[in-house]
Design a protein around this motif. Structure first.
Motif, PDB file in Angstrom:
ATOM      1  N   LEU A  71     -72.437 -52.023 -31.802  1.00  0.00           N
ATOM      2  CA  LEU A  71     -71.546 -52.909 -32.557  1.00  0.00           C
ATOM      3  C   LEU A  71     -70.378 -52.144 -33.183  1.00  0.00           C
ATOM      4  CD1 LEU A  71     -74.094 -55.303 -34.304  1.00  0.00           C
ATOM      5  CD2 LEU A  71     -72.504 -55.860 -32.441  1.00  0.00           C
ATOM      6  N   ILE A  72     -70.682 -50.998 -33.751  1.00  0.00           N
ATOM      7  CA  ILE A  72     -69.620 -50.179 -34.355  1.00  0.00           C
ATOM      8  C   ILE A  72     -68.679 -49.651 -33.269  1.00  0.00           C
ATOM      9  CG2 ILE A  72     -69.159 -48.039 -35.614  1.00  0.00           C
ATOM     10  CD1 ILE A  72     -71.711 -48.730 -37.274  1.00  0.00           C
ATOM     11  N   SER A  73     -69.253 -49.213 -32.153  1.00  0.00           N
ATOM     12  CA  SER A  73     -68.428 -48.723 -31.047  1.00  0.00           C
ATOM     13  C   SER A  73     -67.537 -49.828 -30.495  1.00  0.00           C
ATOM     14  CB  SER A  73     -69.309 -48.149 -29.936  1.00  0.00           C
ATOM     15  OG  SER A  73     -69.934 -46.975 -30.372  1.00  0.00           O
ATOM     16  N   TRP A  74     -68.062 -51.026 -30.360  1.00  0.00           N
ATOM     17  CA  TRP A  74     -67.252 -52.149 -29.868  1.00  0.00           C
ATOM     18  C   TRP A  74     -66.110 -52.469 -30.827  1.00  0.00           C
ATOM     19  CZ3 TRP A  74     -72.010 -55.610 -28.515  1.00  0.00           C
ATOM     20  CH2 TRP A  74     -72.551 -55.193 -27.298  1.00  0.00           C
ATOM     21  N   SER A  75     -66.383 -52.355 -32.125  1.00  0.00           N
ATOM     22  CA  SER A  75     -65.307 -52.633 -33.086  1.00  0.00           C
ATOM     23  C   SER A  75     -64.216 -51.561 -33.007  1.00  0.00           C
ATOM     24  CB  SER A  75     -65.858 -52.763 -34.506  1.00  0.00           C
ATOM     25  OG  SER A  75     -66.381 -51.541 -34.964  1.00  0.00           O
ATOM     26  N   ILE A  76     -64.598 -50.322 -32.756  1.00  0.00           N
ATOM     27  CA  ILE A  76     -63.603 -49.253 -32.566  1.00  0.00           C
ATOM     28  C   ILE A  76     -62.854 -49.470 -31.252  1.00  0.00           C
ATOM     29  CG2 ILE A  76     -63.292 -46.765 -32.187  1.00  0.00           C
ATOM     30  CD1 ILE A  76     -65.780 -46.353 -34.002  1.00  0.00           C
ATOM     31  N   ALA A  77     -63.590 -49.897 -30.224  1.00  0.00           N
ATOM     32  CA  ALA A  77     -62.979 -50.110 -28.907  1.00  0.00           C
ATOM     33  C   ALA A  77     -61.935 -51.223 -28.938  1.00  0.00           C
ATOM     34  CB  ALA A  77     -64.052 -50.413 -27.871  1.00  0.00           C
TER      35      ALA A  77
END
Length: 115
Positions: free
Chosen positions: A41-47
């Protein structure tokens, strides 16, 4: 101020790659103790920020470059961003293989941009 297309494209791709690198690999260090879905979830928000930069970079770049040229440019930029990230953020040692990979990419850039 009107920046040249090449500068706009490269600048946006560099910024995009910084976000991409942290989204893909930053969680291995900073979220190692968290469940995978939290890291996702955090990676997707950064992506999301990566895509907000990468899409315009490719749209702007496509006015002067081919799709193949944009892809090879992006790969060369990726290595340029990844090596300092690996060494400075992930505390990985410098490897001679980074130089060999960079030389291969220089060849790729040469062949894709020569015509």
């Amino acid at each position: 101020m009107n920046l040249p297309v090449t500068l706009q494209t490269v600048g946006l791709l560099v910024l995009s790659n910084i976000f991409m690198t942290f989204a893909w690999y930053g969680h291995l260090k900073s979220l190692a103790s968290k469940p995978w879905w939290i890291a996702a979830l955090i990676s997707w928000s950064i992506a999301l920020f990566e895509y907000l930069l990468q899409v315009p970079a490719n749209r702007i770049g496509y006015t002067e470059f081919s799709v193949a040229q944009l892809k090879i440019m992006q790969e060369a930029i990726t290595l340029t961003v990844f090596v300092p990230f690996a060494m400075l953020y992930m505390n990985q040692p410098f490897k001679l293989d980074y130089i060999w990979a960079a030389l291969c990419l220089v060849g790729a850039v040469y062949f894709i941009f020569r015509s």
